[in-house]
Design an enzyme around this catalytic site. Sequence first.
Site, PDB file in Angstrom:
ATOM      1  CE  LYS A 223      -3.988   2.051   0.151  1.00  0.00           C
ATOM      2  NZ  LYS A 223      -3.357   2.981  -1.049  1.00  0.00           N
TER       3      LYS A 223
ATOM      4  CD  GLN B 298       3.304   4.970   1.965  1.00  0.00           C
ATOM      5  OE1 GLN B 298       3.998   5.784   1.329  1.00  0.00           O
ATOM      6  NE2 GLN B 298       2.265   5.171   2.676  1.00  0.00           N
TER       7      GLN B 298
ATOM      8  CE  LYS C 111       4.020   7.362   5.426  1.00  0.00           C
ATOM      9  NZ  LYS C 111       3.513   8.728   4.227  1.00  0.00           N
TER      10      LYS C 111
ATOM     11  CE  LYS D 168       4.616   7.331  -2.145  1.00  0.00           C
ATOM     12  NZ  LYS D 168       3.910   7.705  -0.814  1.00  0.00           N
TER      13      LYS D 168
ATOM     14  N   GLY E  17      -2.645   8.172  -4.583  1.00  0.00           N
ATOM     15  CA  GLY E  17      -1.983   9.349  -4.950  1.00  0.00           C
ATOM     16  C   GLY E  17      -0.857   9.756  -4.099  1.00  0.00           C
ATOM     17  CG  ASP E  18       3.701  11.030  -3.066  1.00  0.00           C
ATOM     18  OD1 ASP E  18       3.247  10.593  -1.810  1.00  0.00           O
ATOM     19  OD2 ASP E  18       4.455  11.585  -3.478  1.00  0.00           O
TER      20      ASP E  18
ATOM     21  CB  THR F  86      -2.195  13.742   3.919  1.00  0.00           C
ATOM     22  OG1 THR F  86      -2.870  12.568   3.147  1.00  0.00           O
ATOM     23  CG2 THR F  86      -0.837  13.433   4.521  1.00  0.00           C
TER      24      THR F  86
ATOM     25  CG  ASN G 249      -4.324  16.300  -0.772  1.00  0.00           C
ATOM     26  OD1 ASN G 249      -3.749  15.344   0.149  1.00  0.00           O
ATOM     27  ND2 ASN G 249      -5.605  16.286  -0.928  1.00  0.00           N
TER      28      ASN G 249
ATOM     29  CB  SER H  93      -5.554   4.834   1.682  1.00  0.00           C
ATOM     30  OG  SER H  93      -5.360   5.686   0.734  1.00  0.00           O
TER      31      SER H  93
HETATM   32  N1  GLU Z   1       1.089   8.972  -0.699  1.00  0.00           N
HETATM   33  C1  GLU Z   1       0.490   8.939   0.749  1.00  0.00           C
HETATM   34  C2  GLU Z   1       1.409   8.598   1.619  1.00  0.00           C
HETATM   35  O1  GLU Z   1       2.675   9.069   1.421  1.00  0.00           O
HETATM   36  C3  GLU Z   1      -0.669   8.055   0.649  1.00  0.00           C
HETATM   37  C4  GLU Z   1      -0.593   6.657   0.353  1.00  0.00           C
HETATM   38  C5  GLU Z   1      -1.941   5.933   0.292  1.00  0.00           C
HETATM   39  O2  GLU Z   1      -2.856   6.372   0.521  1.00  0.00           O
HETATM   40  O3  GLU Z   1      -1.843   4.712  -0.129  1.00  0.00           O
HETATM   41  O4  GLU Z   1       1.343   8.091   2.594  1.00  0.00           O
END
Ligand code: GLU
Length: 447
Positions: free
Chosen positions: A92, A113, A116, A128, A167-168, A212, A243, A379
């Site tokens: 994810k 990630q 996190k 990612k 997204g990112d 976020t 965002n 998410s």
């Molecule tokens: N890109 C965001 C992050 O850095 C969200 C990732 C997601 O929702 O999967 O955590």
Amino acid sequence: MNVSARIDAVYAQVLRRNPGETEFHQAVGEVLHTLAPVLRAHPDYVDTRIVERLCEPERQIIFRVPWVDDRGEVHVNRGFRVEFSSALGPYKGGLRFHPSVNLGIVKFLGFEQIFKNALTGLAIGGGKGGADFDPKGRSTGEVMRFCQSFMTELYRHLGEHTDVPAGDIGVGSREIGYLFGQYKRVTNRYEAGVLTGKGVSWGGSHARTEATGYGTVYFVQEMLTARGLHLDGRRVVVSGSGNVALYAIEKIHALGGHVVACSDSSGYLVDERGIDVTLLKEIKEVRRERISAYAEARPTASFSARGSVFDVPCDIALPCATQNELDEQSAIALVKNSVVAVAEGANMPCTPAAINVLREAGVLFGPGKAANAGGVATSALEMRQNASRHQWTFQQTETQLADVMRNIHAQCRATAEAYDAPENYVLGANATGFLRAAEAMDAQGLV
Ligand code: GLU
């Protein structure tokens, strides 16, 4: 070999194996250097080489993305998806479309990630992706064709139980729509849970867009409260105007703080009356213009193309733009101006030297793995809604987001205290995330 020597050896191997990937080296270095006391308490994780395994992605996908612009010219970009860890759930993490994207950037983001996502306590692994495509100045048709070409390759690697992008930077709800549409065409499946950040009317979650930025502010509020401080009346500087920044500004204002500055890659903007989020949204998201347009529209505002937004005096600074944007010099400026708290809305926006300066000055520091986890947490809530074919209200979703952020804060603090490092949220976040992922890996055999 003792634990420190073992950690040094792992780091040396990461440097050797991934030459030139400086951001990845930085992200791994930062985590490894905080894990020594944790590994001393868990020698079994050293023996079974869990740290080495976590530093090596489970799978790395690199692919060609050919597309045609509006004039009929052919372009070729490079697409990536790094599936880092599935210890806790499907891979994810977001997709980033930006000219700076390369394997090292995607790997640093994917690595972060893992920790996190583990910290959220939800069932999501880490990954990612992205492409070195520059959406700036591209028409909607060009962006759509790029997304379609990108997904024409990526779809075979995805699935709601396998890998779930979102997204990112450079990928918002418009791009997620085009990506989802193409996934649906090539698979003939309305698999809502394969992407998150979808539109609310077709499978998305309320509050995902805001999550976020809102989550970062909730985290700041928790850090302040734990020290007996408040957000009310505080002067805040937010870097970025995408965002994360937009919704961080919105929530700060809702909770009584006062955001006086923000930025984009062209410079920064000061508005002592407080940043008008409605105007900023209109400029950045509808008109897709630079922030200097804000200063032209508001006589109280001034725009500067030189210097750093972090030179603007503030009590709280939220770096919400991109990696390594807040360096040692900026940290020194913030400390000189008596900053109280800094929280990372972006991924790794503070350099290691900046973090040292802030922490040594006793500034409350919220690392991105904790402070910006609200996006990916929501998410995971979107995936939960998709699996049950049910949609929660904005209120219900935001309440859950606030709970997740409160829990993350509490766990970071508890872990930091257990390792005799109170208020060290860096240690707290890395250790909590690591222990969750490590425990799952240990239970799953040699994976
Ligand atoms: N890109 C965001 C992050 O850095 C969200 C990732 C997601 O929702 O999967 O955590």
